[in-house]
Scaffold this active site. Structure first.
Site, PDB file in Angstrom:
ATOM      1  NE  ARG A   1      -3.726   0.227   0.159  1.00  0.00           N
ATOM      2  CZ  ARG A   1      -4.409  -0.164  -0.915  1.00  0.00           C
ATOM      3  NH1 ARG A   1      -4.248   0.460  -2.054  1.00  0.00           N
ATOM      4  NH2 ARG A   1      -5.232  -1.192  -0.842  1.00  0.00           N
TER       5      ARG A   1
ATOM      6  CG  ASP B   1     -11.343   5.940  -7.955  1.00  0.00           C
ATOM      7  OD1 ASP B   1     -11.575   4.840  -7.400  1.00  0.00           O
ATOM      8  OD2 ASP B   1     -10.497   6.099  -8.869  1.00  0.00           O
TER       9      ASP B   1
ATOM     10  CD  GLU C   1      -3.765   5.996  -9.533  1.00  0.00           C
ATOM     11  OE1 GLU C   1      -4.465   6.253  -8.545  1.00  0.00           O
ATOM     12  OE2 GLU C   1      -4.072   5.104 -10.348  1.00  0.00           O
TER      13      GLU C   1
ATOM     14  CG  HIS D   1      -1.941   3.124  -8.345  1.00  0.00           C
ATOM     15  ND1 HIS D   1      -2.064   3.813  -7.170  1.00  0.00           N
ATOM     16  CD2 HIS D   1      -3.181   2.621  -8.596  1.00  0.00           C
ATOM     17  CE1 HIS D   1      -3.300   3.738  -6.729  1.00  0.00           C
ATOM     18  NE2 HIS D   1      -3.990   3.035  -7.570  1.00  0.00           N
TER      19      HIS D   1
HETATM   20  O1  TA6 Z   1      -6.350   4.176  -8.929  1.00  0.00           O
HETATM   21  C1  TA6 Z   1      -7.500   4.254  -8.122  1.00  0.00           C
HETATM   22  C2  TA6 Z   1      -7.965   2.847  -7.799  1.00  0.00           C
HETATM   23  O2  TA6 Z   1      -8.344   2.160  -8.969  1.00  0.00           O
HETATM   24  C3  TA6 Z   1      -9.097   2.947  -6.772  1.00  0.00           C
HETATM   25  O3  TA6 Z   1     -10.339   2.619  -7.342  1.00  0.00           O
HETATM   26  C4  TA6 Z   1      -8.660   1.985  -5.666  1.00  0.00           C
HETATM   27  O4  TA6 Z   1      -9.112   0.692  -5.964  1.00  0.00           O
HETATM   28  C5  TA6 Z   1      -7.144   2.122  -5.776  1.00  0.00           C
HETATM   29  O5  TA6 Z   1      -6.904   2.094  -7.179  1.00  0.00           O
HETATM   30  C6  TA6 Z   1      -6.356   1.112  -4.995  1.00  0.00           C
HETATM   31  O6  TA6 Z   1      -6.505  -0.165  -5.575  1.00  0.00           O
HETATM   32  P1  TA6 Z   1      -5.820  -1.408  -4.793  1.00  0.00           P
HETATM   33  O7  TA6 Z   1      -6.091  -2.599  -5.645  1.00  0.00           O
HETATM   34  O8  TA6 Z   1      -4.349  -1.083  -4.684  1.00  0.00           O
HETATM   35  O9  TA6 Z   1      -6.466  -1.420  -3.446  1.00  0.00           O
END
Ligand code: TA6
Length: 296
Positions: free
Chosen positions: A70, A211, A269, A166
């Site tokens: 994370r 988002d 991102e 990301h």
């Molecule tokens: O980039 C935004 C996103 O697609 C959100 O919808 C949320 O799901 C985030 O990525 C984090 O995704 P993850 O799979 O790392 O929990």
């Protein structure tokens, strides 16, 4: 960036190590410190000398083999988000939970310490994405941070893919932060059932769960008044920009994020998703490049 690499042992300030039990490469030079895990070629830290950290990692991150970390800069490949055809496939693809090979390091033309990591197809990836490929991440830690994500089609047929760097950026308080560069861009809003809107604000402020997938090739500037700095995110080879902050309720549902940490992060991102997905013919390669810099 050239693709010639020098064995990491020949560069002072570059150390193959273990962090939180996972293999990683740590960089410490006069310009900056940085850290990248071999798992997912996951950049987890970048701190230019004299600055506070720019890349954010969750204090609640779970460091375990095969578990997406994370924070940092997860690599999303070969799809972004859920896989519509195969809902049980891992969110954001498989790259971020696979061990990359560390290829070595060099000093780049800007004096940054550049590392190269690579992932090639194998039985596990072919079960999810039936093509031969090489995925390379080149990350250069210096007064600026540069990331290059290169996808090469090694198969005998064309294939399409989505991708994203990301990036989680550290901000003093996301409620005071703002993002410039997206005005006029169309975006799909995940919080409003992917309805499409046009960004009207010169500076996007975060006032709740956010988002959004923007159709944009533009550079973004993240204003952080609390730190009296702006984080500039310039990009090349990317037609999508995703802005994400989970806010309280969504963050509380994510045990590796938590209800009390979301105020210090903001994702901007650099991606190619949806209608901007990339198709490569056999032998072709594509590079998505991001350069992050700080200004007062
Ligand atoms: O980039 C935004 C996103 O697609 C959100 O919808 C949320 O799901 C985030 O990525 C984090 O995704 P993850 O799979 O790392 O929990």
């Amino acid at each position: 960036m050239a693709d010639s690499t020098i064995a990491f042992s020949s560069l002072p300030g570059v150390e193959l190590t273990t962090e939180h039990g996972l293999p990683a490469v740590r960089v410490a030079t006069a310009q900056a410190t940085g850290l990248v895990y071999l798992q997912g070629a996951h950049v987890a830290a970048w701190q230019p000398t004299g600055q506070s950290p720019v890349i954010w990692m969750s204090p609640n991150a779970v460091y375990a083999p095969g578990k997406a970390l994370r924070g940092g800069v997860p690599i999303c490949f070969p799809w972004f988000g859920g896989n519509a055809e195969h809902p049980k496939y891992p969110a954001h693809g498989f790259a971020r939970t696979r061990d990359f090979t560390y290829r070595g390091a060099r000093i780049d033309e800007a004096g940054r310490c550049e590392l190269e990591l690579a992932l090639a197809n194998d039985v596990q990836t072919e079960a999810l994405f039936p093509f031969a490929f090489v995925l390379r991440l080149r990350v250069a830690f210096g007064a600026t941070l540069q990331l290059e994500l290169e996808v090469e089609n090694r198969s005998g047929q064309s294939f399409g893919f989505e991708e994203a760097l990301h990036s989680y950026f550290a901000v003093s308080d996301v409620k005071q932060a703002g993002v410039r560069g997206l005005q006029g861009a169309r975006y799909a809003d995940k919080v409003r059932n992917m309805a499409v809107f046009t960004e009207e604000a010169d500076e996007l402020r975060i006032t709740g769960e956010t988002d959004r997938v923007y159709e944009s090739t533009a550079a973004c500037r993240i204003g952080d008044p609390g730190a009296r700095r702006t984080i500039s995110v310039e990009k090349y080879g990317s037609a999508s920009t995703v802005v994400w902050n989970p806010w309280t309720e969504r963050a509380a549902q994510m045990s590796d994020l938590g209800a009390d940490t979301w105020q210090g992060m903001l994702c901007v991102e650099s991606a190619n998703v949806g209608s901007s997905k990339i198709t490569l013919a056999p032998g072709e390669a594509h590079i998505l490049r991001v350069t992050v810099s700080l200004t007062p």
